[in-house]
Design an enzyme around this catalytic site. Structure first.
Site, PDB file in Angstrom:
ATOM      1  N   VAL A 102      57.622  47.960  49.471  1.00  0.00           N
ATOM      2  CA  VAL A 102      58.919  47.309  49.739  1.00  0.00           C
ATOM      3  C   VAL A 102      58.736  46.166  50.738  1.00  0.00           C
ATOM      4  CG1 VAL A 102      60.348  49.328  49.212  1.00  0.00           C
ATOM      5  CG2 VAL A 102      59.516  48.979  51.538  1.00  0.00           C
ATOM      6  N   GLY A 107      58.874  42.165  44.448  1.00  0.00           N
ATOM      7  CA  GLY A 107      59.967  42.432  43.512  1.00  0.00           C
ATOM      8  C   GLY A 107      60.359  43.890  43.410  1.00  0.00           C
ATOM      9  N   ASP A 152      63.476  37.205  39.987  1.00  0.00           N
ATOM     10  CA  ASP A 152      62.847  38.532  40.084  1.00  0.00           C
ATOM     11  C   ASP A 152      63.284  39.442  38.936  1.00  0.00           C
ATOM     12  OD1 ASP A 152      61.798  37.609  42.441  1.00  0.00           O
ATOM     13  OD2 ASP A 152      62.356  39.357  43.623  1.00  0.00           O
TER      14      ASP A 152
HETATM   15  O1  PMV Z   1      60.752  38.279  48.251  1.00  0.00           O
HETATM   16  P1  PMV Z   1      61.018  38.385  46.793  1.00  0.00           P
HETATM   17  O2  PMV Z   1      59.967  39.022  46.017  1.00  0.00           O
HETATM   18  O3  PMV Z   1      62.349  39.027  46.495  1.00  0.00           O
HETATM   19  O4  PMV Z   1      61.100  36.891  46.208  1.00  0.00           O
HETATM   20  C1  PMV Z   1      62.138  36.053  46.618  1.00  0.00           C
HETATM   21  C2  PMV Z   1      62.034  34.708  45.980  1.00  0.00           C
HETATM   22  C3  PMV Z   1      62.996  33.705  46.607  1.00  0.00           C
HETATM   23  O5  PMV Z   1      62.835  32.479  45.902  1.00  0.00           O
HETATM   24  C4  PMV Z   1      62.677  33.465  48.077  1.00  0.00           C
HETATM   25  C5  PMV Z   1      64.439  34.161  46.494  1.00  0.00           C
HETATM   26  C6  PMV Z   1      64.980  34.132  45.090  1.00  0.00           C
HETATM   27  O6  PMV Z   1      65.979  34.809  44.871  1.00  0.00           O
HETATM   28  O7  PMV Z   1      64.471  33.411  44.224  1.00  0.00           O
END
Ligand code: PMV
Length: 313
Positions: A102, A107, A152
């Site tokens: 986490v 994701g 995601d």
């Molecule tokens: O931290 P993660 O795996 O949820 O990736 C987020 C990616 C972002 O571009 C920072 C946010 C998004 O919703 O796209």
């Protein structure tokens, strides 16, 4: 009565995180060695609405009725149930497990929602198409992260490398030549919500500078898509490095992530960048032949673990 099981993989963002929230394209790929899984089993003799959730990874065992309506697990069940009221659903027990760390940019939240929505819908006799699972998981992502782009949920539901841009049809990437990525955990939790908020504050304070960075990241994503679909994947290395410079300028890298990137490059990686929200979480490094040496260098530079993954279509 049989159990209904569904799973969803972890993911990495290859290019374009953060800028994707502001309308730029981004590329992401599933990491199938990591997965979230949900198993729904009917409880004979139980009363309607008795739904027990067990999620040992987060030390949760509770009847769903005790979770707040906006709790992501309860919200996922309500989403999967559609118009059916949870209090009228046959008694069941739901086990949720995940090997996706986490708060690490892999994701995990989207994968748990996707697996849970799919398994619970199946238990209720609803076979949801992928797009619907993705749309529902996106609603849960909004509860968790505020203003997610939707990348995601798309990549973990469809389990394919994607080129994603808000408001445009999702594109699956045809990968000309598979390539190797090492995913190195900095060991520092990174909250996606905090990272997205930090970028928003920066953007509010200096829109011109941030939009310049978002545009540049968007161009990098566009070039990377060309390379992946028709070029030599080694050309992705400099693009990753440039993307990392932009992310550092946006303020979402950390000294630990920078140190991991530097050590991977010194050991022969072709490129390295953080992946996901940043402020902790994971770094990804592109390798050709030197993967074991780069893995050793990453571990010596403080990575808690290193996971090799092959990106293929
Ligand atoms: O931290 P993660 O795996 O949820 O990736 C987020 C990616 C972002 O571009 C920072 C946010 C998004 O919703 O796209």
């Amino acid at each position: 009565m049989p159990a209904f099981t569904a799973s969803a993989p972890g993911k990495i963002i290859l290019f374009g995180e953060h800028a994707v929230v502001y309308g730029q394209p981004a590329l992401a790929a599933p990491v199938t060695a990591l997965e979230a899984r949900a198993v729904v089993s009917a409880q004979m003799g139980g009363s309607s609405g008795e739904i027990w959730i067990e999620a040992p990874d987060i030390e949760l065992t509770a009847p769903v009725s005790e979770l707040a309506p906006e709790h992501p697990l309860r919200a996922s069940l309500a989403a999967a149930a559609g118009t059916q009221d949870l209090s009228r659903i046959p008694a069941c027990r739901i086990l949720i497990t995940s090997t996706i760390p986490v708060s690490s940019g892999l994701g995990s939240s989207a994968a748990v929602s996707a697996a849970l929505i799919r398994a619970f819908a199946a238990f209720l006799g609803r076979r949801l198409p992928d797009q619907e699972v993705s749309d529902l998981a996106f609603e849960i992502e909004k509860i968790q992260h505020g203003s997610p782009s939707g990348i995601d949920n798309s990549v973990v539901v469809f389990r394919k490398p994607v080129y994603f841009q808000q408001g445009k049809p999702l594109e699956f990437l045809a990968i000309k030549e598979p390539f190797e990525i090492l995913v190195a955990d900095s060991g520092i939790p990174g909250s996606t919500r905090a990272a997205v908020d930090a970028v928003r504050q920066r953007w509010l304070a200096n829109q011109e500078e941030c939009e310049g960075l978002f545009n540049r990241i968007g161009e990098i994503s566009g070039t990377a898509r060309e390379v992946i679909t028709s070029g030599d994947p080694r050309e992705l290395g400099p693009l990753m490095n440039e993307n990392q410079v932009c992310l550092r300028e946006l303020g979402v890298s950390t000294p630990e992530l920078d140190r991991l990137a530097e050590s991977a490059l010194e050991a022969g990686a072709l490129g390295a960048k953080l992946s996901g929200g940043g402020l902790g979480g994971n770094l990804i490094a592109l390798c050709d032949t030197a993967a074991p040496r780069i893995e050793g260098a990453l571990l010596r530079a403080g990575a808690q673990s290193v996971l090799p993954t092959t990106i293929r279509g």
